[in-house]
Design an enzyme around this catalytic site. Structure first.
Site, PDB file in Angstrom:
ATOM      1  N   LYS A  76      65.996 -53.520  37.459  1.00 14.78           N
ATOM      2  CA  LYS A  76      66.179 -54.591  38.443  1.00 14.78           C
ATOM      3  C   LYS A  76      66.524 -55.870  37.678  1.00 14.78           C
ATOM      4  O   LYS A  76      65.948 -56.125  36.607  1.00 14.78           O
ATOM      5  CB  LYS A  76      64.879 -54.756  39.231  1.00 14.78           C
ATOM      6  CG  LYS A  76      64.934 -55.772  40.362  1.00 14.78           C
ATOM      7  CD  LYS A  76      63.587 -55.820  41.106  1.00 14.78           C
ATOM      8  CE  LYS A  76      63.623 -56.763  42.298  1.00 14.78           C
ATOM      9  NZ  LYS A  76      62.320 -56.766  43.029  1.00 14.78           N
ATOM     10  N   SER A 151      62.827 -56.052  48.028  1.00  6.32           N
ATOM     11  CA  SER A 151      63.898 -56.692  47.311  1.00  6.32           C
ATOM     12  C   SER A 151      64.539 -55.828  46.225  1.00  6.32           C
ATOM     13  O   SER A 151      65.617 -56.164  45.749  1.00  6.32           O
ATOM     14  CB  SER A 151      63.374 -57.986  46.673  1.00  6.32           C
ATOM     15  OG  SER A 151      62.394 -57.694  45.692  1.00  6.32           O
ATOM     16  N   SER A 175      58.256 -54.547  47.693  1.00 11.47           N
ATOM     17  CA  SER A 175      59.636 -54.421  47.207  1.00 11.47           C
ATOM     18  C   SER A 175      59.962 -53.191  46.388  1.00 11.47           C
ATOM     19  O   SER A 175      61.135 -52.959  46.081  1.00 11.47           O
ATOM     20  CB  SER A 175      60.025 -55.655  46.402  1.00 11.47           C
ATOM     21  OG  SER A 175      60.327 -56.704  47.274  1.00 11.47           O
TER      22      SER A 175
END
Ligand code: GLN
Length: 486
Positions: A76, A151, A175
């Site tokens: 990420k 997210s 997330s």
């Protein structure tokens, strides 16, 4: 090769069926062909990945391979990576290159993994749909009209689409678990303090935690073993030994006591999601577990408490982006105040600004006791709910999200978006671990079963999830998008 788990790929590398270089090249080719549509990566590190793969093959040839050597993954874009841009999904950091690696990155590199690049995400990890990214929304490979969740939506979509076998995510209020659920993969949020936050760009420091997103619980166990453990550079990382997460995977589930929180099956839960969740839980009874209802009475305070605490911490953490020290700087500032104001106005997106405003307000004199302190007291009650429940049962189960993935653009109102996280957010407030495993579909959109345990119960969660995956094949389903016809 692209629909195999890490454990299967490791066996292929060991058996000499393919090299890490061949595997890496195959996946980079898929990213090149398929990710234009999906938008799951912000940065693809083609050359570095091939160099790392060659180094891994050389290590293997010398007999120096560990369990993760040569296995590809993605990070990420919230994890700092030396020499590779770390944007955190924001215009503010679009040109930021960190001078060091996050501890998670350092440990994965030391384990011999090959990073293919940095995945798309909601700006500063604020969101539940990946629509808040400066780099554009990510699409869900199961249905290109749907969001992948957020997210960590880029990480989830990339794994689901067969672009990479596993990816790292972070979870402040859901997330990792919610995008894992929406994309039909397995995602684990560890106990707060289990994994170092050093070099992970801070959103809400008392809630943020990194964890693995992969195709199976077994793969999550492999990765957690590599990233977990104390780190002198993060004083909130816990000095506690890291168990062998693979060792417990095959323990039988007979006698396991499962609790179903009454509050997780009430109003707002889509009836088809409820039916699929209950059907999945029945599989555990077949495996010898017993199921009973429990209560987490403060559940409905979790979202309000989170939306006081998280923005308060965010407003403090994001004050460092001032146009001076990091990231975006406006052109031709008239004076210092103009530099601050315009750099921040230009660099941050709407959701980030909204949270900075809320957080600054709740921390301001006269409001601190009414909001921030009160929210911390509520947080304590929420934590106690879980501890009380774990006196009666071993694990809790319920849906990861009240609905399957929704359509892109469908949740325009911020409050309706915040309500999406009803089953995941309390877990971060309490600091306990949680895992989402694929457990069914509504139409072509996957569903996740969330399994929660007490602090540091990751080995148990992985065992319970793995046993479910031995008995079911939801985690083996792949979206049609992943099949290239050309
Ligand atoms: N959706 C929640 C938020 O917007 C949680 C995000 C996260 O876990 N990073 O804050």
């Amino acid at each position: 090769m692209h629909d195999k788990t890490l454990a299967e790929l490791a066996r292929g590398l060991d058996a000499g069926e393919f090299s890490s270089r061949e595997l890496t090249q195959h996946l980079l080719g898929r990213i090149d062909r398929l990710d234009g549509e999906l938008n799951s990566f912000i940065t693809v590190t083609f050359d570095q990945a091939l160099a790392e793969a060659e180094a891994a093959d050389a290590a293997r040839a010398k007999g120096d391979a560990g369990p993760l050597t040569g296995l590809p993954l993605a990070l990420k874009d919230i994890f700092c990576t030396r020499d590779v841009k770390t944007s955190c999904g924001s215009k503010m950091l679009d040109s930021f290159v960190s001078p060091y690696d996050a501890t998670v990155v350092e440990r994965l590199k030391a384990a011999g993994t090959v990073s293919l690049g940095k995945t798309n995400m909601d700006e500063f990890a604020m969101g539940s749909s990946n629509e808040n990214s400066f780099f554009g929304p990510v699409k869900n490979p199961w249905d290109l009209a749907a969001v992948p969740g957020g997210s960590s939506g880029g990480s989830a979509a990339a794994v689901a689409a067969g672009l990479v076998p596993a990816a790292m995510g972070t979870d402040t209020g859901g997330s990792i678990r919610q995008p894992a659920a929406f994309c039909g993969i397995t995602g684990l949020k560890p106990t707060y303090g289990r994994v170092s936050r050093y070099g992970m760009i801070a959103y809400a420091s008392s809630l943020d935690q990194a964890g693995p997103m992969a195709r199976s619980a077994e793969d999550c166990a492999l990765l957690l073993g590599a990233i977990a453990g104390h780190d002198l550079r993060d004083s909130t990382s816990v000095a506690r030994g890291v168990p062998d997460y693979l060792a417990e995977l095959n323990a039988p589930l007979s006698g396991l006591k499962i609790g179903l929180p009454r509050e997780y099956f009430g109003d707002g839960l889509d009836p088809e999601v409820e039916a699929a969740t209950r059907a999945a839980i029945q599989a555990f009874e077949t495996l010898g577990a017993t199921v009973r209802e429990v209560s987490l009475p403060h559940t409905h305070y979790a979202i309000p408490a989170y939306y006081v605490i998280a923005p308060a911490e965010a407003s403090s953490n994001l004050s460092r982006y001032d146009g001076v020290r990091f990231g975006h700087r406006c052109d031709n500032p008239a004076d210092l105040i103009d530099l601050y104001k315009r750099s921040r106005a230009e660099g941050f997106g709407d959701e980030v600004k909204r949270r900075i405003l809320i957080g600054t307000h709740t921390l301001s004199e006269g409001f601190f006791d009414a909001y921030y302190k009160k929210a911390q007291q509520v947080r304590r009650l929420i934590r106690q709910d879980f501890l009380d429940a774990f006196e009666e049962v071993d694990v809790l189960m319920g849906p990861a999200s009240p609905t399957p993935a929704f359509d892109l653009g469908a949740n325009k109102d911020p409050v309706s978006m915040y309500l999406q996280d009803i089953y995941t957010i309390a877990v971060n407030l309490a600091g306990i671990p949680g895992i989402s495993v694929p457990a069914g579909f509504v139409g072509n959109r996957p569903l996740g079963l969330q399994i929660l345990g007490t602090h540091f119960a990751e080995a148990q969660l992985l065992n319970v999830a793995h046993q479910f995956q031995q008995a079911t094949d939801w985690h083996r389903r792949r979206p049609a998008f992943a099949e290239e016809t050309a």
